[in-house]
Design an enzyme around this catalytic site. Structure first.
Site, PDB file in Angstrom:
ATOM      1  N   ARG A  58      38.617  48.603  30.694  1.00  0.00           N
ATOM      2  CA  ARG A  58      39.729  48.910  31.588  1.00  0.00           C
ATOM      3  C   ARG A  58      40.228  47.708  32.381  1.00  0.00           C
ATOM      4  NH1 ARG A  58      37.400  53.034  30.351  1.00  0.00           N
ATOM      5  NH2 ARG A  58      35.628  51.669  30.586  1.00  0.00           N
ATOM      6  N   THR A  59      39.323  47.010  33.041  1.00  0.00           N
ATOM      7  CA  THR A  59      39.774  45.988  33.986  1.00  0.00           C
ATOM      8  C   THR A  59      40.495  44.865  33.238  1.00  0.00           C
ATOM      9  OG1 THR A  59      37.857  46.559  35.313  1.00  0.00           O
ATOM     10  CG2 THR A  59      39.037  44.571  35.936  1.00  0.00           C
ATOM     11  N   ARG A  66      35.575  38.244  35.991  1.00  0.00           N
ATOM     12  CA  ARG A  66      34.402  39.125  36.125  1.00  0.00           C
ATOM     13  C   ARG A  66      33.166  38.311  35.787  1.00  0.00           C
ATOM     14  NH1 ARG A  66      33.770  45.125  33.763  1.00  0.00           N
ATOM     15  NH2 ARG A  66      35.092  45.442  35.590  1.00  0.00           N
ATOM     16  N   HIS A 100      34.080  45.285  43.599  1.00  0.00           N
ATOM     17  CA  HIS A 100      35.068  45.440  42.522  1.00  0.00           C
ATOM     18  C   HIS A 100      36.388  45.833  43.190  1.00  0.00           C
ATOM     19  CE1 HIS A 100      36.917  46.181  38.775  1.00  0.00           C
ATOM     20  NE2 HIS A 100      36.017  46.939  38.174  1.00  0.00           N
TER      21      HIS A 100
END
Ligand code: CP
Length: 305
Positions: free
Chosen positions: A51-52, A101, A129
């Site tokens: 997703r990210t 990340r 996050h």
């Protein structure tokens, strides 16, 4: 130049502006289709993501920009021993903004200290996050109509779940927020957040072990998976992994207007039989992640439409 390393990097007013912008992007996508023409986003992911990373890439593409990057440490020169600070110096020559990340807490912060472009923390270890938090705030605001006066149940791995840590830090700034912290004792919220944030700010909360006990009181139930990758011992993970499974039977205890959120990925903690319950908002939440990341890219690049 601004970075987003923690949800606290934006004031409540700035967060509100960001959510308004994200709503306008959702309603009028064409208006923003060329806002980032000629701009490049680098996605530097030293840890897995669906997703990210992809929502950041979709966000930049939706804005007319381009994307480059790597999706694992193994496919970057980190595998040869390059430091985060050297990597970001180089990425700063190639891109206008970077989402990073990393499995190590603080790595995106280190990157921001050596970057000449805005750095966005896309998840650092078990720490924070913040862009998931922006997604969660947009989802709650759009579907509940407010970010204040809410009882929020945070359920699952509250120890390692960085999305929970960031969400708490963001929500305590709104009035009338109360938390029910639902976890096994081994996975309870770390002291530095329970004492350092909730106690310090006199935020009402209760710690409970049974999900059934909390359900009737909740406006929002925020489910999380047990973070296998953060466990030192596989046996402990196996013992914990199915501690909570939200199913139809448990949902009979929930108010009719309670929302179920989950940052995803889900493993077993939400039964798929819940997916068509009108209270299940987790796939809608993933969609909101694109709008809010578009708003964030525009804000950090200082682009007004
Ligand atoms: N919610 C979230 O961070 O998902 P990914 O790990 O797939 O990016």
């Amino acid at each position: 130049m601004r970075h987003l390393i923690s949800p606290m990097d934006f004031s409540v007013e700035e967060l509100d502006d960001l959510l308004v912008l994200a709503k306008d992007i959702e309603d009028h996508p064409q208006k923003y289709a060329h806002a980032c023409d000629g701009k490049k986003l680098a996605t530097c992911f030293y840890e897995p993501s669906t997703r990210t990373r992809l929502s950041f890439e979709a966000a930049m593409l939706n804005l007319g920009g381009s994307v480059l990057g790597f999706s694992s440490a193994d496919s970057s020169s980190a595998a040869k021993g390059e430091s985060v600070s050297d990597t970001i110096r180089v990425i700063s020559c190639y891109a206008d903004i970077c989402a990073m990340r990393h499995p190590k807490e603080g790595a995106p912060l280190v990157a921001s200290l050596h970057a000449t472009i805005p750095v966005i923390n896309a998840g650092d270890g078990g720490h924070q996050h913040p862009t998931q938090t922006l997604t969660d705030l947009l989802t709650i605001n759009n579907l509940k109509g407010r970010l204040d006066n809410l009882t929020i149940g945070l359920c699952g791995d509250l120890k390692f779940g960085r999305t929970v840590h960031s969400l708490i830090r963001a929500l305590v700034r709104y009035p009338g927020i109360r938390f029910l912290l639902i976890s096994p004792p081994e996975l309870r919220l770390p002291d530095y957040i329970r004492e350092g944030v909730l106690d310090q700010l006199n935020i009402p909360y209760e710690e409970v072990v049974r999900l059934e006990e909390a359900m009737p009181e909740l406006d929002i139930l925020y489910m999380t998976r047990v973070q296998r990758e953060r466990f030192f011992n596989e046996e402990d993970y196996i013992r914990m992994k199915d501690y909570y499974i939200l199913n139809r039977e448990k949902m009979t205890l929930a108010p009719d207007d309670m929302l179920i959120l989950h940052p995803l990925p889900r493993v077993n903690e939400i039964s798929t039989e819940i997916d068509d319950d009108p209270r299940a908002a987790y796939f809608k939440q993933a969609q909101y992640g694109v709008y809010v990341r578009m708003a964030l890219i525009l804000t950090l690049l200082g682009i007004e439409v």
